[in-house]
Design an enzyme around this catalytic site. Structure first.
Site, PDB file in Angstrom:
ATOM      1  N   SER A   2      -2.674  -7.987   2.576  1.00 63.96           N
ATOM      2  CA  SER A   2      -3.038  -8.058   3.971  1.00 63.96           C
ATOM      3  C   SER A   2      -2.979  -8.959   4.053  1.00 63.96           C
ATOM      4  O   SER A   2      -3.106  -9.734   6.019  1.00 63.96           O
ATOM      5  CB  SER A   2      -4.489  -6.986   3.892  1.00 63.96           C
ATOM      6  OG  SER A   2      -3.976  -4.974   3.839  1.00 63.96           O
ATOM      7  N   LYS A   7     -16.300  -7.425   4.926  1.00 67.62           N
ATOM      8  CA  LYS A   7     -15.417  -8.637   5.847  1.00 67.62           C
ATOM      9  C   LYS A   7     -15.039  -8.024   7.516  1.00 67.62           C
ATOM     10  O   LYS A   7     -15.680  -7.467   7.363  1.00 67.62           O
ATOM     11  CB  LYS A   7     -14.161  -7.967   4.881  1.00 67.62           C
ATOM     12  CG  LYS A   7     -13.729  -8.614   3.894  1.00 67.62           C
ATOM     13  CD  LYS A   7     -12.398  -7.718   3.260  1.00 67.62           C
ATOM     14  CE  LYS A   7     -12.674  -7.623   1.396  1.00 67.62           C
ATOM     15  NZ  LYS A   7     -10.915  -6.667   1.133  1.00 67.62           N
ATOM     16  N   ARG A  39      -1.462  -6.547  -8.566  1.00 67.00           N
ATOM     17  CA  ARG A  39      -0.553  -7.738  -8.665  1.00 67.00           C
ATOM     18  C   ARG A  39      -0.448  -8.421  -9.449  1.00 67.00           C
ATOM     19  O   ARG A  39       0.612  -8.594  -9.628  1.00 67.00           O
ATOM     20  CB  ARG A  39      -0.645  -7.644  -7.515  1.00 67.00           C
ATOM     21  CG  ARG A  39      -0.955  -6.740  -6.199  1.00 67.00           C
ATOM     22  CD  ARG A  39      -1.030  -6.770  -4.894  1.00 67.00           C
ATOM     23  NE  ARG A  39      -2.185  -7.586  -4.828  1.00 67.00           N
ATOM     24  CZ  ARG A  39      -3.383  -8.390  -3.914  1.00 67.00           C
ATOM     25  NH1 ARG A  39      -2.281  -7.489  -2.775  1.00 67.00           N
ATOM     26  NH2 ARG A  39      -4.871  -8.143  -3.734  1.00 67.00           N
ATOM     27  N   HIS A  82       0.666  -0.866  -0.287  1.00 70.19           N
ATOM     28  CA  HIS A  82      -0.227  -0.408  -0.085  1.00 70.19           C
ATOM     29  C   HIS A  82       0.783   1.372  -0.066  1.00 70.19           C
ATOM     30  O   HIS A  82       0.433   1.998  -0.761  1.00 70.19           O
ATOM     31  CB  HIS A  82      -0.550   0.508   1.448  1.00 70.19           C
ATOM     32  CG  HIS A  82      -1.308  -1.156   0.937  1.00 70.19           C
ATOM     33  ND1 HIS A  82      -1.897  -2.126   2.443  1.00 70.19           N
ATOM     34  CD2 HIS A  82      -3.009  -1.722   0.708  1.00 70.19           C
ATOM     35  CE1 HIS A  82      -3.037  -2.727   1.854  1.00 70.19           C
ATOM     36  NE2 HIS A  82      -3.557  -2.368   0.495  1.00 70.19           N
TER      37      HIS A  82
HETATM   38  O1  PNS Z   1      -8.835  -3.517  -0.483  1.00 75.64           O
HETATM   39  P1  PNS Z   1     -10.506  -3.896  -0.980  1.00 75.64           P
HETATM   40  O2  PNS Z   1     -10.739  -4.582   0.184  1.00 75.64           O
HETATM   41  O3  PNS Z   1     -10.043  -4.865  -2.380  1.00 75.64           O
HETATM   42  O4  PNS Z   1     -11.532  -2.363  -1.694  1.00 75.64           O
HETATM   43  C1  PNS Z   1     -12.668  -2.804  -1.583  1.00 75.64           C
HETATM   44  C2  PNS Z   1     -12.913  -0.996  -1.889  1.00 75.64           C
HETATM   45  C3  PNS Z   1     -13.388  -1.043  -0.196  1.00 75.64           C
HETATM   46  C4  PNS Z   1     -12.430   0.004  -2.597  1.00 75.64           C
HETATM   47  C5  PNS Z   1     -14.630  -1.485  -2.377  1.00 75.64           C
HETATM   48  O5  PNS Z   1     -15.350  -2.124  -1.530  1.00 75.64           O
HETATM   49  C6  PNS Z   1     -15.109  -0.015  -2.350  1.00 75.64           C
HETATM   50  O6  PNS Z   1     -15.021   0.963  -3.600  1.00 75.64           O
HETATM   51  N1  PNS Z   1     -16.089  -0.027  -1.612  1.00 75.64           N
HETATM   52  C7  PNS Z   1     -17.099   0.946  -1.545  1.00 75.64           C
HETATM   53  C8  PNS Z   1     -18.745   1.017  -1.827  1.00 75.64           C
HETATM   54  C9  PNS Z   1     -18.801   0.520  -3.820  1.00 75.64           C
HETATM   55  O7  PNS Z   1     -18.361   1.888  -4.039  1.00 75.64           O
HETATM   56  N2  PNS Z   1     -19.073  -0.320  -4.114  1.00 75.64           N
HETATM   57  C10 PNS Z   1     -19.105  -0.417  -5.203  1.00 75.64           C
HETATM   58  C11 PNS Z   1     -18.136  -0.773  -6.345  1.00 75.64           C
HETATM   59  S1  PNS Z   1     -18.044  -1.317  -7.503  1.00 75.64           S
END
Ligand code: PNS
Length: 164
Positions: free
Chosen positions: A129, A42, A91, A18
């Site tokens: 993570s 999660k 990645r 990150h």
């Molecule tokens: O580190 P992660 O868990 O892969 O991050 C995922 C994240 C938080 C970026 C994604 O789940 C997100 O944007 N959540 C907010 C809700 C949202 O906007 N969902 C629609 C995205 S298509």
């Protein structure tokens, strides 16, 4: 015009991967908002406040980076902060399908925001993570994978867990 980018995620916990992405993103924008999602499905190891503190400790030398939380849709948050760009790390091929779907859905929700994918440093491409949590949970050495503050927080969390 100030170019504002968002780097969203769970950051549970923040890793050197990150950190690498945060520093690389600064080449593309004037201001970067690192945004911790509060409504992830999660079950987190660290609270949102703890993750914000760990992020701040991991990158404490970049005045152009701020750390915030967001609830609800990322694209609504992007409107609120005036961001035109979302940065995500890619990645491996295994990341691609999820990231591609998310980028297209986000574009559907807000066509003014572009998703940009950055590739991490090669020695960090295997890092996640969830792997860091797993290694730390069983007492493995994560010192090369996270900032020392994150390593200490993981040790405290799992020591406390073992003592219960
Ligand atoms: O580190 P992660 O868990 O892969 O991050 C995922 C994240 C938080 C970026 C994604 O789940 C997100 O944007 N959540 C907010 C809700 C949202 O906007 N969902 C629609 C995205 S298509």
């Amino acid at each position: 015009m100030t170019r504002i980018a968002i780097y969203p995620g769970s950051f549970d916990p923040p890793t050197r991967g990150h950190e690498d992405l945060i520093r690389r993103s600064l080449a593309l924008c004037d201001r970067l908002v690192v945004a911790v999602a509060t409504n992830s499905s999660k079950q987190p190891l660290f609270s949102v406040e703890e993750r914000l503190d760990l992020l701040r400790e991991t990158v404490d030398d970049e005045s152009r980076v701020s750390f915030e939380t967001f609830d609800g849709l990322l694209m609504d948050f992007a409107r609120r902060v005036g961001a035109a760009m979302v940065v995500r790390g890619l990645r491996a091929v295994s990341d691609f399908e999820y990231e591609f779907q998310m980028a297209l859905m986000n574009r559907q929700l807000n066509g003014e925001v572009e998703t940009v994918f950055l590739v991490p440093a090669v020695d960090l491409t295997y890092l996640s993570s969830s792997l860091v949590r797993e290694v730390a949970r069983y007492g493995g050495d994560v010192s090369g994978l996270v900032h020392p503050a994150v390593g200490a927080a993981l040790a405290r969390r799992f020591d406390a867990g073992a003592a219960r």
